[in-house]
Write an enzyme that holds these catalytic residues in place. Structure first.
Site, PDB file in Angstrom:
ATOM      1  N   TYR A 176     -54.955  -9.706  27.820  1.00 45.88           N
ATOM      2  CA  TYR A 176     -53.834  -9.636  28.750  1.00 45.88           C
ATOM      3  C   TYR A 176     -53.396 -11.042  29.163  1.00 45.88           C
ATOM      4  O   TYR A 176     -53.925 -12.041  28.662  1.00 45.88           O
ATOM      5  CB  TYR A 176     -54.192  -8.724  29.922  1.00 45.88           C
ATOM      6  CG  TYR A 176     -54.474  -7.307  29.458  1.00 45.88           C
ATOM      7  CD1 TYR A 176     -53.545  -6.618  28.673  1.00 45.88           C
ATOM      8  CD2 TYR A 176     -55.677  -6.683  29.741  1.00 45.88           C
ATOM      9  CE1 TYR A 176     -53.801  -5.337  28.203  1.00 45.88           C
ATOM     10  CE2 TYR A 176     -55.948  -5.397  29.273  1.00 45.88           C
ATOM     11  CZ  TYR A 176     -55.009  -4.733  28.502  1.00 45.88           C
ATOM     12  OH  TYR A 176     -55.267  -3.465  28.026  1.00 45.88           O
ATOM     13  N   ARG A 183     -62.879 -11.298  35.681  1.00 49.73           N
ATOM     14  CA  ARG A 183     -63.299 -10.715  34.403  1.00 49.73           C
ATOM     15  C   ARG A 183     -62.725 -11.564  33.275  1.00 49.73           C
ATOM     16  O   ARG A 183     -61.523 -11.833  33.242  1.00 49.73           O
ATOM     17  CB  ARG A 183     -62.833  -9.265  34.265  1.00 49.73           C
ATOM     18  CG  ARG A 183     -63.058  -8.698  32.852  1.00 49.73           C
ATOM     19  CD  ARG A 183     -62.899  -7.196  32.761  1.00 49.73           C
ATOM     20  NE  ARG A 183     -64.154  -6.517  33.116  1.00 49.73           N
ATOM     21  CZ  ARG A 183     -64.377  -5.215  32.907  1.00 49.73           C
ATOM     22  NH1 ARG A 183     -63.438  -4.456  32.360  1.00 49.73           N
ATOM     23  NH2 ARG A 183     -65.523  -4.676  33.261  1.00 49.73           N
ATOM     24  N   CYS A 202     -58.382   2.322  33.250  1.00 52.97           N
ATOM     25  CA  CYS A 202     -57.019   2.816  33.421  1.00 52.97           C
ATOM     26  C   CYS A 202     -56.994   4.344  33.393  1.00 52.97           C
ATOM     27  O   CYS A 202     -57.633   4.970  32.545  1.00 52.97           O
ATOM     28  CB  CYS A 202     -56.119   2.263  32.332  1.00 52.97           C
ATOM     29  SG  CYS A 202     -55.784   0.492  32.497  1.00 52.97           S
TER      30      CYS A 202
END
Length: 356
Positions: free
Chosen positions: A182, A230, A25
């Site tokens: 996430y 991932r 990020c």
């Protein structure tokens, strides 16, 4: 015996070596748009000699951003600037990839340089946050809304539409982000998923949303192009997601058209102490590769050319993904090639700087 600078082919895409730029990020977007920073940052890693350059996590919905400054691909308007970046990466000899993501209950936080704390609506944040279950990430985090079945289908469709846009932008690799706590990982882990319907409880149910995302993306992603996922191979805590479930999941994903498992770990709950050492996560890539019989990527404190080469030559993994090391030195692949005795990748424009 393979080595770090041996080309690697998946489907009809050939990577010039086994070095990948791990998604990192940059917290530099406005409304999800890529800009000159992303162009220079990513293209320079292609000039630097990496085989594949992955963007940072690109949110498939505005509410799926980690921070207000995250990259996005929830709108057709995002395609134009991303297309320029993908074209430059390809022009400089690397393969352009994009990571598609949704932060779920870990969304709406300040960028790290501003402290990383949860933001409310008065601070550019947003509500509601969504997750598999109404369980907050931490004591400081808001309780998210548990997604309805209709909401889950909207999330799946958001990933599919993002994959379509990625293709329009010219990317040749899509990676689905199901790691680091996430949204998709929030469904996988029993620590965050306490649903009682078809998307919770059993391993089959907890993995359902990811399998459906993969199926939907694979239907719109060309057969000639690779699809990666991932995962966090372990939550590093008892009764959480673990390597055995990761192996079983990887086997299922392989049958659905996934070509490589990018094997990371952790992130589902805060406060977990992990003993960090060079290559501490490569054991997971090795087991998944061997037991699920699928190519893997190794990531985590891989810094030296010898270390990276050994991971490939001993068939621990098929690629290595470097993060911080490529932030420190975009030209690490060139120097690694020289150190390991392979033909130089150095651009002709930089020949005068090649060390004899």
């Amino acid at each position: 015996m393979p080595h770090l600078f041996e080309p690697f082919k998946i489907r009809e895409v050939t990577f010039r070596n086994r070095i990948a730029v791990s998604p990192m990020c940059q917290y530099s977007s406005t409304n999800g748009y890529a800009n000159d920073w992303h162009l220079v940052h990513l293209a320079s890693r292609a000039v630097g000699g990496a085989g594949v350059v992955l963007t940072e996590a690109a949110a498939v919905e505005p509410r799926g951003r980690i921070s207000p400054q995250d990259l996005g691909i929830w709108s057709d308007a995002h395609i134009e600037t991303l297309a320029k970046i993908a074209a430059l990466i390809h022009n400089f000899g690397a393969v352009a990839g994009i990571q598609l993501a949704h932060a779920g209950r870990k969304a709406s936080t300040a960028k790290p340089s501003k402290g990383g704390k949860v933001l409310d609506e008065s601070q550019e944040g947003w509500r509601p946050l969504v997750s598999s279950s109404a369980i907050a990430f931490s004591k400081e985090s808001p309780v998210p809304e548990a997604l309805s079945i209709e909401g889950i289908q909207q999330i799946i469709n958001a990933f599919v539409q993002a994959a379509k846009r990625s293709l329009q932008a010219g990317f040749k690799v899509v990676e689905i982000h199901a790691a680091h706590g996430y949204l998709l990982h929030q469904f996988l882990s029993p620590l965050s998923n306490q649903r009682q319907d078809d998307y919770g409880g059993s391993f089959e149910n907890r993995t359902r949303i990811l399998r459906e995302v993969v199926q939907g993306v694979r239907e719109v992603w060309p057969e000639t192009y690779p699809l990666w996922v991932r995962i966090s191979a372990t939550d590093w805590v008892d009764k959480g997601w673990d390597i055995e479930q990761s192996i079983a999941l990887s086997d299922k994903l392989k049958s659905l058209g996934v070509d490589l498992i990018d094997s990371s770990s952790g992130g589902i709950i805060p406060g977990i102490n992990v003993s960090l050492k060079p290559g501490y996560q490569t054991q997971f890539a090795e087991r998944i590769r061997r037991e699920a019989n699928i190519p893997t990527g190794a990531v985590g404190l891989i810094t030296s050319p010898e270390q990276a080469d050994q991971i490939i030559s001993t068939e621990v993994a098929d690629i290595v993904l470097l993060g911080r090391e490529l932030l420190r030195n975009p030209y690490w692949p060139h120097l690694a090639a020289k150190q390991l005795g392979h033909d130089k990748l150095w651009p002709v424009q930089y020949d005068r700087a090649w060390l004899s």
